[in-house]
Design an enzyme around this catalytic site. Structure first.
Site, PDB file in Angstrom:
ATOM      1  N   TYR A   1      -1.656   7.547   8.127  1.00 56.57           N
ATOM      2  CA  TYR A   1      -1.338   8.228   9.384  1.00 56.57           C
ATOM      3  C   TYR A   1      -1.798   7.367  10.557  1.00 56.57           C
ATOM      4  CZ  TYR A   1      -2.348  11.178  13.436  1.00 56.57           C
ATOM      5  OH  TYR A   1      -2.443  11.655  14.719  1.00 56.57           O
TER       6      TYR A   1
ATOM      7  N   ALA B   1      -8.283   1.804   7.592  1.00 58.11           N
ATOM      8  CA  ALA B   1      -7.321   1.473   6.542  1.00 58.11           C
ATOM      9  C   ALA B   1      -6.627   0.166   6.884  1.00 58.11           C
ATOM     10  CB  ALA B   1      -6.293   2.593   6.398  1.00 58.11           C
TER      11      ALA B   1
ATOM     12  N   ILE C   1       0.527   5.585   1.621  1.00 56.03           N
ATOM     13  CA  ILE C   1       0.814   6.298   2.865  1.00 56.03           C
ATOM     14  C   ILE C   1      -0.422   6.376   3.758  1.00 56.03           C
ATOM     15  CG2 ILE C   1       0.224   8.629   2.039  1.00 56.03           C
ATOM     16  CD1 ILE C   1       2.882   9.537   3.510  1.00 56.03           C
TER      17      ILE C   1
ATOM     18  N   PHE D   1      -4.357  -3.164  10.572  1.00 54.66           N
ATOM     19  CA  PHE D   1      -5.412  -2.182  10.297  1.00 54.66           C
ATOM     20  C   PHE D   1      -5.293  -0.988  11.233  1.00 54.66           C
ATOM     21  CE2 PHE D   1      -7.170  -5.177  13.399  1.00 54.66           C
ATOM     22  CZ  PHE D   1      -7.680  -4.327  14.368  1.00 54.66           C
ATOM     23  N   ALA D   2      -5.899   0.119  10.807  1.00 54.67           N
ATOM     24  CA  ALA D   2      -5.950   1.343  11.609  1.00 54.67           C
ATOM     25  C   ALA D   2      -7.387   1.858  11.577  1.00 54.67           C
ATOM     26  CB  ALA D   2      -4.987   2.390  11.058  1.00 54.67           C
TER      27      ALA D   2
ATOM     28  N   GLY E   1       0.782  -1.227   0.000  1.00 52.77           N
ATOM     29  CA  GLY E   1       0.000   0.000   0.000  1.00 52.77           C
ATOM     30  C   GLY E   1       0.814   1.277   0.000  1.00 52.77           C
TER      31      GLY E   1
ATOM     32  N   CYS F   1      -3.601   6.855   1.627  1.00 56.57           N
ATOM     33  CA  CYS F   1      -3.608   5.614   0.835  1.00 56.57           C
ATOM     34  C   CYS F   1      -3.453   5.896  -0.653  1.00 56.57           C
ATOM     35  CB  CYS F   1      -4.862   4.790   1.106  1.00 56.57           C
ATOM     36  SG  CYS F   1      -5.088   4.343   2.831  1.00 56.57           S
TER      37      CYS F   1
END
Length: 257
Positions: A120, A186, A118, A200-201, A116, A217
């Site tokens: 945060y 994400a 980028i 995951f976030a 993937g 992303c």
């Protein structure tokens, strides 16, 4: 985060992902649950690598020696101080801050070994790192990602929010079928010899302003949201963690220890 694979829906035996549990297992699979709390990103990355390498080493010994030693499974939750991470297939230009800008935001930046682009991480976000030997569950990376997504979807449903998947992308979205689509969770993973890391976030009470410093992303035409923004109030993070943990355990047929 995105794993840079197609969404795999055409291959999934359960079709539209309206699942109670994707697994048929005779017994629950022991999985160590740990909450690392607020953890420096590099420290967490190092710990993940250690756990993955230890599991891969057991699998290698089993193959070489003809043994059948059990491999461990870990489900880890944590939060991170402000940090931006770029996946191995990502584009550095999607970080919109220079070195001084990162310092001003009190944020760090890492190029890492997940799939993937980028994303945060920051306080108020549940970051999950399943370090699983998929040979103990199922050897299907698409099913793995879809099952993680389903756990988040069910958690959002617990709060009265209908969420789903956006065609062609990993993660969990609200209003994925119209022009108001916005991402709330994400995902980006690495898998070595069917042992997973990263994960995951899930945006719960996170400061969404930090997403303005990136092209999340690599997707420049979709918004990012959080549970707090959708509901209009701060959530008890421990309560959300509990619901999410239970859904993951149920879907993967885990016995959390």
């Amino acid at each position: 985060m995105q794993d840079n694979m197609n969404d795999g829906t055409e291959k999934h035996p359960l079709g539209v992902w309206g699942i109670g549990s994707p697994l048929v297992a005779e017994k629950l699979i022991p999985t160590q649950f740990t909450d690392w709390g607020l953890t420096d990103y590099q420290e967490a990355w190092n710990k993940q690598e250690e756990l993955l390498n230890a599991t891969v080493a057991i699998k290698t010994q089993n193959r070489v020696n003809g043994t059948n030693s059990p491999t461990p499974n870990h489900l880890i939750f944590n939060e991170h101080p402000h940090v931006y991470t770029l996946g191995k297939s990502g584009h550095p230009e999607n970080l919109l801050l220079d070195e001084q800008g990162l310092k001003d935001k009190q944020a760090t930046y890492y190029k890492i070994n997940r799939g993937g682009d980028i994303t945060y991480h920051g306080p108020g976000q549940i970051v999950g790192y399943p370090i699983l030997d998929l040979d103990n569950f199922f050897t299907d990376i698409h099913l793995y990602l879809r099952t993680l997504e389903e756990a988040v979807i069910l958690t959002l449903e617990d709060y009265g929010i209908l969420a789903g998947r956006y065609p062609g992308y990993t993660g969990v979205w609200i209003d994925p079928d119209n022009d108001k689509a916005r991402k709330i969770c994400a995902m980006g993973v690495r898998c070595s010899r069917w042992v997973t890391m990263h994960g995951f976030a899930f945006n719960v009470n996170v400061d969404l302003d930090y997403f303005k410093n990136i092209v999340p992303c690599g997707i420049d035409d979709k918004a990012v949201t959080s549970l707090e923004k959708e509901l209009g109030y701060k959530l008890d993070l421990e309560e959300v963690k509990g619901k999410l943990k239970n859904h993951i355990a149920e879907l993967f047929k885990m016995e959390l220890i």
